[in-house]
Design an enzyme around this catalytic site. Structure first.
Site, mmCIF file in Angstrom:
data_model
loop_
_atom_site.group_PDB
_atom_site.id
_atom_site.type_symbol
_atom_site.label_atom_id
_atom_site.label_comp_id
_atom_site.label_asym_id
_atom_site.label_seq_id
_atom_site.Cartn_x
_atom_site.Cartn_y
_atom_site.Cartn_z
ATOM 1 N N LYS A 1 -1.023 -9.409 -7.934
ATOM 2 C CA LYS A 1 -2.009 -8.650 -7.165
ATOM 3 C C LYS A 1 -3.409 -8.826 -7.748
ATOM 4 O O LYS A 1 -4.369 -9.091 -7.017
ATOM 5 C CB LYS A 1 -1.634 -7.169 -7.134
ATOM 6 C CG LYS A 1 -2.561 -6.341 -6.257
ATOM 7 C CD LYS A 1 -2.138 -4.887 -6.212
ATOM 8 C CE LYS A 1 -2.523 -4.173 -7.485
ATOM 9 N NZ LYS A 1 -2.287 -2.716 -7.406
ATOM 10 N N ASP B 1 -1.738 -3.771 -2.165
ATOM 11 C CA ASP B 1 -1.605 -2.580 -2.996
ATOM 12 C C ASP B 1 -0.920 -1.489 -2.174
ATOM 13 O O ASP B 1 -0.397 -1.753 -1.085
ATOM 14 C CB ASP B 1 -2.980 -2.124 -3.501
ATOM 15 C CG ASP B 1 -3.861 -1.565 -2.385
ATOM 16 O OD1 ASP B 1 -3.498 -1.726 -1.193
ATOM 17 O OD2 ASP B 1 -4.905 -0.973 -2.697
#
Length: 211
Positions: free
Chosen positions: A120, A138
């Protein structure tokens, strides 16, 4: 959800915010890398408060190495998990100096090899600092994608995979920011603000609210 509806959603989000940006304060790829690393399980607001004091003092790998782990902790102690984050940022800075000439590499594998940097974080840096069409999923993006049925998946990797497949090329660089901001301010976790949502009529969430 069909592709026509997805495209209309993206066009509305683009019209509403043609040039979306991260809410993290940064002025270089390195500052962004540090800020995103610190933002894990923390708010952008709390990270900005810390980095607004840290970056004027140390905003390069060399400066943070010279500051030391304990010195770094003094600047970020208001952020959750600051002990482990300080260790990771310090070690990452050492690697950047030793292996990359003090520069943030524009390379996924090299980024993910840094302590505290997962997929991420690497996606955010590649997208926001270097303009790659990556999509960092997220909790906000995961929620919005599943709730609206725009791109459903059981985990963040599946949602990322689906988004990369269904989002047309022209929207890929910015869609990460649009979905995050939409989840942060409109499609919030407990009670989505459906009544003030610009894509309410396109969203396939059944339990819509009046707010």
């Amino acid at each position: 959800m069909n592709k026509e509806k997805r495209r209309e959603i993206l066009e509305r989000l683009r019209a509403n915010n043609p040039h979306p940006e991260t809410e993290l304060n940064f002025s270089s790829p390195f500052e962004l890398l540090v800020a995103v690393t610190l933002s894990a399980q923390a708010t952008d607001v709390s990270v900005n408060k810390a980095t607004d004091k840290l970056f004027p003092v140390a905003n390069t790998p060399q400066a943070i190495v010279e500051l030391g782990v304990e010195g770094l902790k003094g600047y970020i102690k208001t952020i959750g998990l600051y002990n482990s984050k300080a260790e990771n940022v310090f070690k990452a800075c050492q690697i950047l100096l030793d292996k990359h000439g003090g520069e943030v590499p524009e390379d996924r594998a090299a980024l993910e090899a840094l302590p505290g940097v997962g997929r991420k974080t690497a996606n955010v840096v590649l997208n926001t600092a270097f303009g790659w069409p990556t999509i960092a999923v997220d909790t906000h993006i995961f929620r919005v994608s599943n709730r609206t049925k725009f791109a459903m998946g059981k985990d963040v990797d599946k949602v990322e995979e689906k988004l990369l497949k269904v989002v047309p090329k022209e929207f890929k660089v910015d869609v990460h920011h649009w979905l995050i901001l939409h989840g942060r301010y409109t499609c919030v976790a407990r009670k989505p603000r459906c009544g003030s949502c610009i894509i309410e009529d396109l969203c396939e969430f059944k339990e819509k609210t009046e707010i």
